[in-house]
Design an enzyme around this catalytic site. Sequence first.
Site, PDB file in Angstrom:
ATOM      1  CG  PHE A  11      -1.728   0.853   1.437  1.00  0.00           C
ATOM      2  CD1 PHE A  11      -3.178   0.630   0.817  1.00  0.00           C
ATOM      3  CD2 PHE A  11      -1.668   2.251   2.197  1.00  0.00           C
ATOM      4  CE1 PHE A  11      -4.128   1.869   1.152  1.00  0.00           C
ATOM      5  CE2 PHE A  11      -2.574   3.337   2.559  1.00  0.00           C
ATOM      6  CZ  PHE A  11      -4.115   3.018   1.931  1.00  0.00           C
ATOM      7  CD  GLU A  33       4.250  10.865  -2.775  1.00  0.00           C
ATOM      8  OE1 GLU A  33       5.005  12.168  -2.645  1.00  0.00           O
ATOM      9  OE2 GLU A  33       3.628  10.571  -3.499  1.00  0.00           O
ATOM     10  CB  SER A  61       2.371  13.351   9.684  1.00  0.00           C
ATOM     11  OG  SER A  61       3.008  12.787  10.288  1.00  0.00           O
ATOM     12  CB  CYS A  84      -7.802   1.911   3.449  1.00  0.00           C
ATOM     13  SG  CYS A  84      -8.742   1.685   1.795  1.00  0.00           S
ATOM     14  CB  ALA A 123      -4.481  -0.527   8.979  1.00  0.00           C
ATOM     15  CD  GLU A 130      -1.779   1.616   9.272  1.00  0.00           C
ATOM     16  OE1 GLU A 130      -2.607   2.606   9.261  1.00  0.00           O
ATOM     17  OE2 GLU A 130      -1.582   0.692   8.577  1.00  0.00           O
ATOM     18  CG  HIS A 169       1.544   9.204  20.929  1.00  0.00           C
ATOM     19  ND1 HIS A 169       0.770   8.025  21.394  1.00  0.00           N
ATOM     20  CD2 HIS A 169       1.709  10.160  21.649  1.00  0.00           C
ATOM     21  CE1 HIS A 169       0.649   8.402  22.534  1.00  0.00           C
ATOM     22  NE2 HIS A 169       0.895   9.515  22.731  1.00  0.00           N
TER      23      HIS A 169
HETATM   24  P1  TGC Z   1      -8.545  16.135   6.328  1.00  0.00           P
HETATM   25  O1  TGC Z   1      -8.987  17.490   5.697  1.00  0.00           O
HETATM   26  O2  TGC Z   1      -8.790  16.174   7.859  1.00  0.00           O
HETATM   27  O3  TGC Z   1      -9.305  15.201   5.638  1.00  0.00           O
HETATM   28  C1  TGC Z   1      -9.263  14.687   4.091  1.00  0.00           C
HETATM   29  C2  TGC Z   1     -10.490  14.082   3.790  1.00  0.00           C
HETATM   30  O4  TGC Z   1     -10.628  12.764   4.475  1.00  0.00           O
HETATM   31  C3  TGC Z   1     -11.615  12.644   5.349  1.00  0.00           C
HETATM   32  N1  TGC Z   1     -10.759  12.015   6.721  1.00  0.00           N
HETATM   33  C4  TGC Z   1     -11.426  10.680   6.796  1.00  0.00           C
HETATM   34  N2  TGC Z   1     -11.971   9.731   6.122  1.00  0.00           N
HETATM   35  C5  TGC Z   1     -12.218   8.346   6.722  1.00  0.00           C
HETATM   36  N3  TGC Z   1     -11.272   8.020   7.801  1.00  0.00           N
HETATM   37  C6  TGC Z   1     -10.504   8.984   8.452  1.00  0.00           C
HETATM   38  N4  TGC Z   1      -9.803   8.330   9.333  1.00  0.00           N
HETATM   39  C7  TGC Z   1     -10.583  10.220   7.749  1.00  0.00           C
HETATM   40  N5  TGC Z   1      -9.856  11.386   8.276  1.00  0.00           N
HETATM   41  C8  TGC Z   1     -10.016  12.302   7.640  1.00  0.00           C
HETATM   42  C9  TGC Z   1     -12.066  13.943   5.763  1.00  0.00           C
HETATM   43  O5  TGC Z   1     -13.109  13.894   6.198  1.00  0.00           O
HETATM   44  C10 TGC Z   1     -11.952  14.797   4.615  1.00  0.00           C
HETATM   45  O6  TGC Z   1     -12.790  14.195   3.602  1.00  0.00           O
HETATM   46  P2  TGC Z   1     -13.467  15.293   2.552  1.00  0.00           P
HETATM   47  O7  TGC Z   1     -14.547  14.453   1.979  1.00  0.00           O
HETATM   48  O8  TGC Z   1     -13.976  16.700   3.269  1.00  0.00           O
HETATM   49  O9  TGC Z   1     -12.594  15.556   1.634  1.00  0.00           O
HETATM   50  O10 TGC Z   1      -7.155  16.008   5.987  1.00  0.00           O
HETATM   51  P3  TGC Z   1      -5.673  16.709   6.248  1.00  0.00           P
HETATM   52  O11 TGC Z   1      -5.030  16.794   4.907  1.00  0.00           O
HETATM   53  O12 TGC Z   1      -5.861  17.840   7.067  1.00  0.00           O
HETATM   54  O13 TGC Z   1      -4.659  15.562   7.110  1.00  0.00           O
HETATM   55  C11 TGC Z   1      -5.030  15.120   8.217  1.00  0.00           C
HETATM   56  C12 TGC Z   1      -4.933  13.632   8.151  1.00  0.00           C
HETATM   57  C13 TGC Z   1      -6.221  13.001   8.328  1.00  0.00           C
HETATM   58  C14 TGC Z   1      -4.419  13.005   6.883  1.00  0.00           C
HETATM   59  C15 TGC Z   1      -3.698  13.215   9.175  1.00  0.00           C
HETATM   60  O14 TGC Z   1      -4.582  13.271  10.527  1.00  0.00           O
HETATM   61  C16 TGC Z   1      -3.488  11.632   9.376  1.00  0.00           C
HETATM   62  O15 TGC Z   1      -4.076  10.658   9.426  1.00  0.00           O
HETATM   63  N6  TGC Z   1      -2.067  11.369   8.903  1.00  0.00           N
HETATM   64  C17 TGC Z   1      -1.354  10.091   9.051  1.00  0.00           C
HETATM   65  C18 TGC Z   1      -1.083   9.590   7.725  1.00  0.00           C
HETATM   66  C19 TGC Z   1      -0.980   7.951   7.792  1.00  0.00           C
HETATM   67  O16 TGC Z   1      -1.567   7.377   8.930  1.00  0.00           O
HETATM   68  N7  TGC Z   1      -0.291   7.437   6.986  1.00  0.00           N
HETATM   69  C20 TGC Z   1      -0.238   5.841   7.157  1.00  0.00           C
HETATM   70  C21 TGC Z   1       0.418   5.277   5.978  1.00  0.00           C
HETATM   71  S1  TGC Z   1       0.125   3.556   5.863  1.00  0.00           S
HETATM   72  C22 TGC Z   1       1.036   2.879   6.842  1.00  0.00           C
HETATM   73  O17 TGC Z   1       1.792   3.516   7.693  1.00  0.00           O
HETATM   74  C23 TGC Z   1       1.112   1.408   6.882  1.00  0.00           C
HETATM   75  S2  TGC Z   1       1.950   0.920   8.088  1.00  0.00           S
HETATM   76  C24 TGC Z   1       2.071  -0.816   8.099  1.00  0.00           C
HETATM   77  C25 TGC Z   1       1.138  -1.442   8.645  1.00  0.00           C
HETATM   78  O18 TGC Z   1       0.107  -0.979   8.802  1.00  0.00           O
HETATM   79  O19 TGC Z   1       1.410  -2.671   9.708  1.00  0.00           O
HETATM   80  P1  FAD Z   2       6.854  12.982   9.610  1.00  0.00           P
HETATM   81  O1  FAD Z   2       5.668  13.261   8.976  1.00  0.00           O
HETATM   82  O2  FAD Z   2       7.976  13.752   9.087  1.00  0.00           O
HETATM   83  O3  FAD Z   2       6.938  13.303  11.273  1.00  0.00           O
HETATM   84  C1  FAD Z   2       7.969  13.704  11.969  1.00  0.00           C
HETATM   85  C2  FAD Z   2       7.616  13.955  13.149  1.00  0.00           C
HETATM   86  O4  FAD Z   2       6.921  15.226  13.706  1.00  0.00           O
HETATM   87  C3  FAD Z   2       6.856  12.914  14.079  1.00  0.00           C
HETATM   88  O5  FAD Z   2       6.944  12.881  15.415  1.00  0.00           O
HETATM   89  C4  FAD Z   2       5.133  13.686  13.692  1.00  0.00           C
HETATM   90  O6  FAD Z   2       4.457  13.312  14.915  1.00  0.00           O
HETATM   91  C5  FAD Z   2       5.606  15.090  14.158  1.00  0.00           C
HETATM   92  N1  FAD Z   2       4.475  15.944  13.520  1.00  0.00           N
HETATM   93  C6  FAD Z   2       4.101  15.932  12.192  1.00  0.00           C
HETATM   94  N2  FAD Z   2       3.226  16.648  11.896  1.00  0.00           N
HETATM   95  C7  FAD Z   2       2.859  17.332  13.186  1.00  0.00           C
HETATM   96  C8  FAD Z   2       1.916  18.129  13.624  1.00  0.00           C
HETATM   97  N3  FAD Z   2       0.940  18.990  12.796  1.00  0.00           N
HETATM   98  N4  FAD Z   2       1.893  18.600  15.039  1.00  0.00           N
HETATM   99  C9  FAD Z   2       2.716  17.931  15.750  1.00  0.00           C
HETATM  100  N5  FAD Z   2       3.656  17.111  15.439  1.00  0.00           N
HETATM  101  C10 FAD Z   2       3.789  16.733  14.146  1.00  0.00           C
HETATM  102  N6  FAD Z   2       3.567   4.066   4.798  1.00  0.00           N
HETATM  103  C11 FAD Z   2       2.816   3.558   3.707  1.00  0.00           C
HETATM  104  O7  FAD Z   2       2.215   4.272   3.149  1.00  0.00           O
HETATM  105  N7  FAD Z   2       2.489   2.240   3.260  1.00  0.00           N
HETATM  106  C12 FAD Z   2       3.183   1.337   4.234  1.00  0.00           C
HETATM  107  O8  FAD Z   2       3.217   0.156   4.048  1.00  0.00           O
HETATM  108  C13 FAD Z   2       3.982   1.963   5.569  1.00  0.00           C
HETATM  109  N8  FAD Z   2       4.857   1.048   6.188  1.00  0.00           N
HETATM  110  C14 FAD Z   2       5.805   1.534   7.152  1.00  0.00           C
HETATM  111  C15 FAD Z   2       6.540   0.751   7.891  1.00  0.00           C
HETATM  112  C16 FAD Z   2       7.352   1.067   8.553  1.00  0.00           C
HETATM  113  C17 FAD Z   2       8.753   0.306   9.560  1.00  0.00           C
HETATM  114  C18 FAD Z   2       7.634   2.469   9.116  1.00  0.00           C
HETATM  115  C19 FAD Z   2       8.704   3.183   9.712  1.00  0.00           C
HETATM  116  C20 FAD Z   2       6.744   3.584   8.214  1.00  0.00           C
HETATM  117  C21 FAD Z   2       5.558   2.829   7.290  1.00  0.00           C
HETATM  118  N9  FAD Z   2       4.994   3.872   6.587  1.00  0.00           N
HETATM  119  C22 FAD Z   2       3.964   3.209   5.483  1.00  0.00           C
HETATM  120  C23 FAD Z   2       5.165   5.272   6.776  1.00  0.00           C
HETATM  121  C24 FAD Z   2       4.367   5.763   8.161  1.00  0.00           C
HETATM  122  O9  FAD Z   2       3.113   5.939   7.892  1.00  0.00           O
HETATM  123  C25 FAD Z   2       5.192   7.046   8.308  1.00  0.00           C
HETATM  124  O10 FAD Z   2       6.400   6.970   8.775  1.00  0.00           O
HETATM  125  C26 FAD Z   2       4.250   7.884   9.109  1.00  0.00           C
HETATM  126  O11 FAD Z   2       3.055   8.233   8.870  1.00  0.00           O
HETATM  127  C27 FAD Z   2       4.930   9.244   9.788  1.00  0.00           C
HETATM  128  O12 FAD Z   2       5.568   9.757   8.576  1.00  0.00           O
HETATM  129  P2  FAD Z   2       6.793  10.488   8.389  1.00  0.00           P
HETATM  130  O13 FAD Z   2       7.758   9.423   8.792  1.00  0.00           O
HETATM  131  O14 FAD Z   2       7.114  11.275   7.374  1.00  0.00           O
HETATM  132  O15 FAD Z   2       7.216  11.388   9.672  1.00  0.00           O
END
Ligand code: TGC
Ligand code: FAD
Length: 389
Positions: A133, A137, A142, A242, A246, A367, A370
């Site tokens: 997934f 980038e 975040s 999605c 997760a 995901e 914190h």
């Molecule tokens: P924001 O303006 O708040 O939201 C954009 C649109 O998305 C909707 N939305 C959601 N919809 C469903 N579920 C949620 N949890 C949602 N959160 C927000 C929101 O309603 C809006 O919809 P619309 O229709 O108005 O356009 O977005 P923002 O740009 O201000 O950013 C905040 C956000 C939500 C992106 C940030 O809070 C966030 O969650 N950042 C974390 C990114 C993240 O978790 N990345 C994970 C990558 S995958 C991964 O790490 C896999 S690890 C491997 C493993 O799982 O084991």
């Molecule tokens: P950054 O976004 O650069 O954040 C750096 C620090 O700043 C963090 O402590 C954060 O909490 C803090 N910070 C950022 N914004 C704010 C704010 N507004 N206020 C306060 N603090 C803030 N991604 C995928 O898409 N698919 C995957 O399968 C996947 N697998 C992963 C596996 C591993 C082992 C790891 C380490 C990461 C994986 N990720 C994946 C990426 C993961 O989701 C990101 O690392 C995560 O979302 C944080 O992004 P970043 O590392 O760029 O940190």
Amino acid sequence: MAAFEGVDYYALDELLNDEQKLVRDTVREFVTDQILPIINEHQREGTFPEEALPVMGEMGLLGANLEGYGLPGLDNISYGLILQELERGDSGVRSFVSVQGALCMYSIWRFGSEAQKEQWLPAMGSGDVIACFGLTEPDAGSDPGAMRTRAERDGDEWVLNGVKYWITNGNMAQLAIVWAKTEDGIRGFLVPTDSPGFTANKVTGKYSLRASDTAELVLQGCRIPAANMLPDAEGLKGPLTCLNQARYGIAWGAVGAAMACYDEALRYAKNRIAFGRPIAATQLMQELLVECVTEITKAQLMCLRLGQLKEAGTVTPQQISMAKRNNVRMALNTARTCREILGGNGILDDYQSFRHMVNLESVYTYEGTHQIHTLIVGHDITGYSAFGE
Ligand code: TGC
Ligand code: FAD
């Protein structure tokens, strides 16, 4: 050493039905017999235990809470218990299952066309097709809305350009789900990894999640058929939906890692003699152990209630964020405390707590970090968004 029996200080087993207990016990046995004996070797080598993959497919652990297309369609508490038990083994194994099921299979199951579902879901459920997934980038983690990867339409094809980083399963995968910006906003694309212009490179040098495959995906003029776009996912809401799946599983998984550490530390404390008596008989060690079991019990209660809300279809993303935030921090603190109880032995890989501790550093960050989950719940309870401008 006696078999792992789980941690159940509040008799929560009484709240599980027979099927849920059977699922939990079956996965527990699988982890004891087939993951724990091989995990240290993979941890040292930095490799994913691929030998366990066909068994996980046969056992129905991939996409276990999804229905149709030959998938098990288990309830969400059974699903959570599966992830709890897998992470009792290793966070990398749970990560594999989360990415395959909750991120990739769910993306197709929820947002795909009928043809896409039929083509991919049965093969992904059996483990014959592995997926990754790609949302994050190098400069957009975040804040995934800042992604630079672009998809442009060229006749009957989409052409993708960009780099995805930190992508779990990325080197092993036959299918990448790539999120990219188009003229109409962010969309999801099914990219077979043998597509022209697609490359995966291994991320090396990890201290944490060593038994997990982590990749950089490079898309350089990568061409895929027009039909490979997910038709029903529009905007950032698609991938974030999605992530809810997760993050729910991670809340359960973290409890499994904490249970493994606590079980190990409690046994150790009862057997380790210092100053002529077991360290478990000292007030200071008891304080540490009581803190661990109390925090695990609170996290278990949170998971169960979250599972009920998910089953009822009323759970909110913010409630999931609260559980991911709390339970992963709890597990990280528990692993550190248990490592401390093991004294010098705690830094050896004869014991599990250190491995769980370093793994949980990744789980704390991925995901949604914190801090990001703090801000999601903070926004929800105050009405003020503290993100960005
Ligand atoms: P924001 O303006 O708040 O939201 C954009 C649109 O998305 C909707 N939305 C959601 N919809 C469903 N579920 C949620 N949890 C949602 N959160 C927000 C929101 O309603 C809006 O919809 P619309 O229709 O108005 O356009 O977005 P923002 O740009 O201000 O950013 C905040 C956000 C939500 C992106 C940030 O809070 C966030 O969650 N950042 C974390 C990114 C993240 O978790 N990345 C994970 C990558 S995958 C991964 O790490 C896999 S690890 C491997 C493993 O799982 O084991
Ligand atoms: P950054 O976004 O650069 O954040 C750096 C620090 O700043 C963090 O402590 C954060 O909490 C803090 N910070 C950022 N914004 C704010 C704010 N507004 N206020 C306060 N603090 C803030 N991604 C995928 O898409 N698919 C995957 O399968 C996947 N697998 C992963 C596996 C591993 C082992 C790891 C380490 C990461 C994986 N990720 C994946 C990426 C993961 O989701 C990101 O690392 C995560 O979302 C944080 O992004 P970043 O590392 O760029 O940190």
